[in-house]
Enzyme design. Sequence first.
Site, PDB file in Angstrom:
ATOM      1  CD  GLU A   1      -3.842  -5.788   3.462  1.00  0.00           C
ATOM      2  OE1 GLU A   1      -4.666  -4.977   3.934  1.00  0.00           O
ATOM      3  OE2 GLU A   1      -2.617  -5.668   3.577  1.00  0.00           O
TER       4      GLU A   1
ATOM      5  CD  GLU B   1      -3.162  -0.921   2.059  1.00  0.00           C
ATOM      6  OE1 GLU B   1      -3.144   0.001   2.889  1.00  0.00           O
ATOM      7  OE2 GLU B   1      -4.126  -1.722   1.958  1.00  0.00           O
TER       8      GLU B   1
HETATM    9  C1  FCB Z   1      -4.606  -2.152   5.254  1.00  0.00           C
HETATM   10  C2  FCB Z   1      -3.248  -2.547   5.794  1.00  0.00           C
HETATM   11  C3  FCB Z   1      -3.313  -3.694   6.780  1.00  0.00           C
HETATM   12  C4  FCB Z   1      -4.480  -3.553   7.709  1.00  0.00           C
HETATM   13  C5  FCB Z   1      -5.755  -3.344   6.947  1.00  0.00           C
HETATM   14  C6  FCB Z   1      -6.989  -3.262   7.798  1.00  0.00           C
HETATM   15  O1  FCB Z   1      -4.599  -0.853   4.766  1.00  0.00           O
HETATM   16  O2  FCB Z   1      -2.415  -2.933   4.727  1.00  0.00           O
HETATM   17  O3  FCB Z   1      -2.084  -3.753   7.454  1.00  0.00           O
HETATM   18  O4  FCB Z   1      -4.250  -2.524   8.609  1.00  0.00           O
HETATM   19  O5  FCB Z   1      -5.646  -2.165   6.194  1.00  0.00           O
END
Ligand code: FCB
Length: 457
Positions: free
Chosen positions: A356, A170
């Site tokens: 994610e 990210e």
């Molecule tokens: C993302 C992050 C991860 C976690 C999720 C909820 O932005 O990469 O580490 O905090 O959010």
Amino acid sequence: MTAVPTRSTLPAGFRWSAATSAFQIEGSRDADGRGRSIWDDFLEAPGAIVDGSTADPACDSYRHPEVDVALAAGLGLDRYRFSLPWARVQPEGRGVGNSAALDHYSRLVDLLLDAGVVPFPTLYHWEMPSIVEADGGWLSRDTAERFADYVGVVADRLGDRVAHWYTLNEPAMTTLQGYAVGALAPGRQLLFDALPTVHHQLLAHARASQVLRDRGAAQVGLVNNHTWVLPRHDTAEDRQAAAVYDTLHNRVFTEPLLAGAYPDLEAFGLPPMPVQDGDLAAIAASIDFYGINFYNPTTVTAADAASPIPFDIVPTPGAPVTGFGPEWPIMPSALHDLLIDLHARHPNLPPVIIGENGASFPEPDHAGRIDDTDRIGYLAGHIAAVGEAIDAGVPVEEYTVWSLLDNWEWADGYTQRFGLVHVDFETGRRTPKASYDWYRDLIAATRPAVVTKGSTR
Ligand code: FCB
């Protein structure tokens, strides 16, 4: 509830994963000569973490990696996404690696391989060594070279067993939250002066990618946070505000990676990127897959003329919300729409990995069994959205739940639980939630039927 895809709607070979990150689960912040990172610094600032907690012991995973591996294997995951912290490997931010730390991650890799789960590490999940930050962090071009050097140290140790790598997690959040508004480490508030961190992160990723490929990596990519930007009102002002936000959050990353050029920043009155000869070609040639983390859409409206930034982020009308409230609206169709849009803009999109996706909901600190139907609904809706995007031709190959475990959620401390597995942070006790069983059964149902000897099916 939205239909859950089964093997009839997901292609054969579709991969399933779950993720964690080192600082959020490991604890043991002083073990084995670990160096300080920007998160050790950030969490000490008064008021920086909502519950005043530190990331120690978190899930105590540094001392008990085998417990997490057993939970990952119990799901039947194809791959497990975890991260290596730069400040453990190079406590001084440069030089030969710390052998105790490298031994630890080598053991974790072996545990995963022995359990039949492919290790899929992230090399930077937001933990810049403090000493590198003091030299300029992502504002400095030289950090790209230092990152590549660190990656070489890791690859020399693990590259004989690890073939698939995420470089950065990210970069959009690092730029926007870390350097522009200061909600995450390193807590800088530079607004648009944060923009060089975009280019230096992409350059670091490209240099690292070269290092990994030179050492035989099979698959290298980065994983970025993406949002689907909605104008609050159908007016020219709100559409313009949405376009600026979309550029800053999504397109300053996708376009150089997928099309070899930055969007026209000057058209929005934004400063240009500090590009040097050869940078864009290196960045454009750097990924074997594109990783997308998706949580929620973002609704924006035009800001007052007096505001230093031209947009305001506002609640998404009509959307249910997660444990974060209106900040994190739930809209699975937004994931579908952004995948379709990305593919339309970049028809030669490389394989896409959802790195994610998940949600926090209010849950007790000391749990027995948690029947988290809200999380199951969230995951099922988003997996169905991915299935529909695949049906429409988007090359998504893998889906990853955030997170395997409840963990330390950065500035939100222990107040937001995202896990398939409940963690009691006082005792370390892990209790699989209903969503764990649901995900395990979903994975099993999408596997091709196993033909056993004598079986007629
Ligand atoms: C993302 C992050 C991860 C976690 C999720 C909820 O932005 O990469 O580490 O905090 O959010």
